[in-house]
Design a protein around this motif. Structure first.
Motif, PDB file in Angstrom:
ATOM      1  N   UNK A  87       0.805  -1.204   0.000  1.00 52.29           N
ATOM      2  CA  UNK A  87       0.000   0.000   0.000  1.00 52.29           C
ATOM      3  C   UNK A  87       0.844   1.262   0.000  1.00 52.29           C
ATOM      4  N   UNK A  88       1.632   1.482  -1.055  1.00 46.01           N
ATOM      5  CA  UNK A  88       2.376   2.729  -1.152  1.00 46.01           C
ATOM      6  C   UNK A  88       1.419   3.901  -1.339  1.00 46.01           C
ATOM      7  N   UNK A  89       1.751   5.022  -0.751  1.00 48.70           N
ATOM      8  CA  UNK A  89       0.922   6.206  -0.907  1.00 48.70           C
ATOM      9  C   UNK A  89       1.141   6.779  -2.301  1.00 48.70           C
ATOM     10  N   UNK A  90       0.062   6.918  -3.058  1.00 44.27           N
ATOM     11  CA  UNK A  90       0.170   7.398  -4.431  1.00 44.27           C
ATOM     12  C   UNK A  90      -0.187   8.868  -4.575  1.00 44.27           C
ATOM     13  N   UNK A  91      -0.979   9.393  -3.661  1.00 43.94           N
ATOM     14  CA  UNK A  91      -1.357  10.793  -3.739  1.00 43.94           C
ATOM     15  C   UNK A  91      -0.247  11.673  -3.200  1.00 43.94           C
ATOM     16  N   UNK A  92      -0.175  12.874  -3.721  1.00 44.42           N
ATOM     17  CA  UNK A  92       0.773  13.857  -3.231  1.00 44.42           C
ATOM     18  C   UNK A  92      -0.014  15.071  -2.751  1.00 44.42           C
ATOM     19  N   UNK A  93       0.315  15.553  -1.553  1.00 37.42           N
ATOM     20  CA  UNK A  93      -0.386  16.685  -0.967  1.00 37.42           C
ATOM     21  C   UNK A  93       0.591  17.844  -0.818  1.00 37.42           C
ATOM     22  N   UNK A  94       0.118  19.051  -1.067  1.00 38.42           N
ATOM     23  CA  UNK A  94       0.999  20.213  -1.012  1.00 38.42           C
ATOM     24  C   UNK A  94       0.608  21.170   0.111  1.00 38.42           C
ATOM     25  N   UNK A  95       0.065  20.594   1.218  1.00 42.35           N
ATOM     26  CA  UNK A  95      -0.408  21.441   2.309  1.00 42.35           C
ATOM     27  C   UNK A  95       0.538  21.465   3.506  1.00 42.35           C
ATOM     28  N   UNK A  96       1.709  20.819   3.389  1.00 43.59           N
ATOM     29  CA  UNK A  96       2.726  20.807   4.448  1.00 43.59           C
ATOM     30  C   UNK A  96       2.255  20.107   5.724  1.00 43.59           C
ATOM     31  N   UNK A  97       1.239  19.271   5.629  1.00 39.22           N
ATOM     32  CA  UNK A  97       0.788  18.486   6.766  1.00 39.22           C
ATOM     33  C   UNK A  97       1.391  17.090   6.685  1.00 39.22           C
ATOM     34  N   UNK A  98       1.244  16.327   7.755  1.00 40.74           N
ATOM     35  CA  UNK A  98       1.828  14.989   7.817  1.00 40.74           C
ATOM     36  C   UNK A  98       0.812  13.932   7.398  1.00 40.74           C
ATOM     37  N   UNK A  99       1.242  13.047   6.503  1.00 40.29           N
ATOM     38  CA  UNK A  99       0.415  11.930   6.041  1.00 40.29           C
ATOM     39  C   UNK A  99       1.183  10.633   6.253  1.00 40.29           C
ATOM     40  N   UNK A 100       0.482   9.515   6.431  1.00 43.60           N
ATOM     41  CA  UNK A 100       1.200   8.242   6.593  1.00 43.60           C
ATOM     42  C   UNK A 100       1.993   7.904   5.343  1.00 43.60           C
ATOM     43  N   UNK A 101       3.255   7.598   5.523  1.00 43.85           N
ATOM     44  CA  UNK A 101       4.127   7.259   4.404  1.00 43.85           C
ATOM     45  C   UNK A 101       4.602   5.831   4.572  1.00 43.85           C
ATOM     46  N   UNK A 102       4.030   4.940   3.794  1.00 44.21           N
ATOM     47  CA  UNK A 102       4.306   3.522   3.995  1.00 44.21           C
ATOM     48  C   UNK A 102       5.261   2.935   2.978  1.00 44.21           C
ATOM     49  N   UNK A 103       5.618   3.689   1.956  1.00 47.46           N
ATOM     50  CA  UNK A 103       6.578   3.182   0.976  1.00 47.46           C
ATOM     51  C   UNK A 103       6.157   1.846   0.410  1.00 47.46           C
ATOM     52  N   UNK A 104       7.080   0.879   0.447  1.00 49.35           N
ATOM     53  CA  UNK A 104       6.813  -0.435  -0.155  1.00 49.35           C
ATOM     54  C   UNK A 104       6.572  -1.498   0.912  1.00 49.35           C
ATOM     55  N   UNK A 105       6.012  -1.081   2.052  1.00 45.84           N
ATOM     56  CA  UNK A 105       5.732  -2.039   3.114  1.00 45.84           C
ATOM     57  C   UNK A 105       4.768  -3.098   2.602  1.00 45.84           C
ATOM     58  N   UNK A 106       5.094  -4.351   2.841  1.00 44.87           N
ATOM     59  CA  UNK A 106       4.244  -5.444   2.356  1.00 44.87           C
ATOM     60  C   UNK A 106       3.331  -5.957   3.447  1.00 44.87           C
ATOM     61  N   UNK A 107       2.164  -6.467   3.053  1.00 40.25           N
ATOM     62  CA  UNK A 107       1.205  -7.026   3.981  1.00 40.25           C
ATOM     63  C   UNK A 107       0.862  -8.445   3.558  1.00 40.25           C
ATOM     64  N   UNK A 108       0.342  -9.209   4.524  1.00 34.74           N
ATOM     65  CA  UNK A 108       0.006 -10.597   4.234  1.00 34.74           C
ATOM     66  C   UNK A 108      -0.949 -10.692   3.051  1.00 34.74           C
ATOM     67  N   UNK A 109      -0.625 -11.558   2.130  1.00 37.58           N
ATOM     68  CA  UNK A 109      -1.478 -11.708   0.967  1.00 37.58           C
ATOM     69  C   UNK A 109      -2.552 -12.751   1.229  1.00 37.58           C
ATOM     70  N   UNK A 110      -2.174 -13.898   1.770  1.00 35.90           N
ATOM     71  CA  UNK A 110      -3.155 -14.897   2.123  1.00 35.90           C
ATOM     72  C   UNK A 110      -3.870 -15.477   0.917  1.00 35.90           C
ATOM     73  N   UNK A 111      -4.589 -16.545   1.155  1.00 40.66           N
ATOM     74  CA  UNK A 111      -5.378 -17.175   0.098  1.00 40.66           C
ATOM     75  C   UNK A 111      -6.790 -17.376   0.596  1.00 40.66           C
ATOM     76  N   UNK A 112      -7.711 -17.473  -0.323  1.00 36.14           N
ATOM     77  CA  UNK A 112      -9.105 -17.703   0.007  1.00 36.14           C
ATOM     78  C   UNK A 112      -9.428 -19.183  -0.113  1.00 36.14           C
ATOM     79  N   UNK A 113     -10.374 -19.637   0.691  1.00 31.06           N
ATOM     80  CA  UNK A 113     -10.845 -21.007   0.552  1.00 31.06           C
ATOM     81  C   UNK A 113     -11.661 -21.118  -0.734  1.00 31.06           C
ATOM     82  N   UNK A 114     -11.954 -22.330  -1.118  1.00 28.15           N
ATOM     83  CA  UNK A 114     -12.747 -22.537  -2.335  1.00 28.15           C
ATOM     84  C   UNK A 114     -14.108 -21.864  -2.218  1.00 28.15           C
TER      85      UNK A 114
END
Length: 265
Positions: free
Chosen positions: A28-55
Motif C-alpha cells: 500500500x504505497x501512498x500514491x497521492x501527493x499533498x501540497x499542504x505541508x501536513x503529515x500523512x502516513x508514508x508507507x513506501x513499499x511495506x508489504x502485507x500478508x497476501x493470504x489465500x481464500x478457501x474454495x
C-alpha cells in the motif's frame, strides 16, 4: 483511470495502484501527493500478508464482489446508485479487517450506508461472506489503502461519518510516520465529512492513544467531542469485541476512544 475526477489538492502517481491490488499485490504505497505541508502516513513499499481464500470464499467472491465491492480507482463513488436508495447517511470504515464490527453493527444501523475499506483481501472475503450469509443490505466494500480511497473516491462533504477502529500502532519510533492518524489525514477526513459529520477512532495501544491525544485539536475543522458523547448522531457502540480488541483486553490493555464533529465553518 479517470484523472478528471482526482481532487484538486491531489496529484496521483501514474503507477496504477488499483492494478497492483487487483493482481494480489497487497502493498500500500501512498500514491497521492499533498501540497499542504501536513503529515500523512508514508508507507513506501511495506508489504502485507497476501493470504489465500478457501474454495467457498473464492466462489462467494466471484459471485458477489462485482455487486458489493470496488477496487481502488480515481472515480468518485455514486453512493445512492451503489446502495439503491436516496437520502441515507453514509459512513466510511477505514481498516475494517475481517469485518467483525462492521457486520455486527450493520443491522443496528440499517438506515445507514456503510462502506468498509480494507487492503487485505482475505479480510474482505470474510466480511463479504458474513454480508451474504446474513442478507446484510447496507454494507459495501472497497479494496485499497484508506487514505487513497478517501482522497480519490469521495468528493468533499460527502460523508456523514468516518470510523477507524484499532489501526496499526506502528510502535517503533522509526515507524511512527506510518501511523494513519496524522495531521494531514485528519485534514483530509474533515474535508470529506459533511458539517456535523463524525470521526470515531478507537485504539488499545497506550502510546498510540497518547499520540492521538496530542492531535485532537490540530485540525480546526474538527471539534473534539471527547468520549463518551451522549448526543452523537452516529452509532458508537461497536456491538462486539473484535479480534484485535480481544487481544488487547487479554493483555489488560485499556481501550481509548475519540470522537470529533465536523464544524459548520
Amino acid at each position: 483511470m479517470n484523472n478528471a475526477d482526482i481532487p484538486e489538492n491531489n496529484s496521483a502517481n501514474p503507477e496504477p495502484a488499483a492494478e497492483n491490488v487487483a493482481a494480489g499485490n497487497d502493498r500500500r504505497p501512498l500514491k497521492s501527493e499533498f501540497d499542504d505541508d501536513l503529515d500523512y502516513p508514508r508507507l513506501g513499499s511495506v508489504g502485507f500478508r497476501r493470504g489465500t481464500l478457501t474454495e467457498n470464499q473464492e466462489a462467494t467472491w466471484e459471485a458477489n464482489w462485482p455487486r458489493l465491492g470496488r477496487e481502488l480507482s480515481d472515480e468518485f463513488i455514486d453512493v445512492p446508485a451503489w446502495f439503491g436508495r436516496e437520502g441515507s447517511r453514509t459512513i466510511l470504515e477505514i481498516g475494517s479487517g475481517t469485518g467483525t464490527s462492521t457486520a455486527a453493527m450493520a443491522p443496528v444501523e440499517a438506515g445507514n450506508n456503510v462502506i468498509a475499506v480494507e487492503i487485505y483481501r482475505p479480510g474482505l472475503a470474510k466480511l463479504l461472506g458474513a454480508v451474504v450469509r446474513n442478507d446484510i443490505e447496507n454494507v459495501r466494500m472497497v479494496r485499497g489503502d484508506g487514505v487513497e480511497v478517501l482522497n480519490r473516491m469521495f468528493p468533499e462533504a460527502s460523508l456523514d461519518g468516518v470510523r477507524i477502529f484499532f489501526p496499526d500502532p506502528w510502535p517503533k519510533a522509526r515507524h511512527h510516520k506510518r501511523r494513519i492518524i496524522q495531521s494531514g489525514t485528519l485534514n483530509l477526513i474533515a474535508s470529506r465529512l459533511k458539517p456535523g459529520g463524525v470521526l470515531h477512532v478507537a485504539t488499545d495501544h497506550a502510546e498510540y492513544a497518547e499520540w492521538i491525544s496530542e492531535l485532537v485539536n490540530v485540525e480546526p475543522k474538527l471539534e473534539y467531542m471527547g468520549w463518551p458523547w451522549e448526543d452523537c448522531p452516529q452509532l458508537t457502540d461497536r456491538q462486539v469485541i473484535t479480534k484485535f480488541e480481544g487481544r488487547g483486553l487479554d493483555l489488560d490493555h485499556t481501550i481509548t476512544e475519540f470522537l470529533w464533529r465536523r464544524t459548520s465553518d
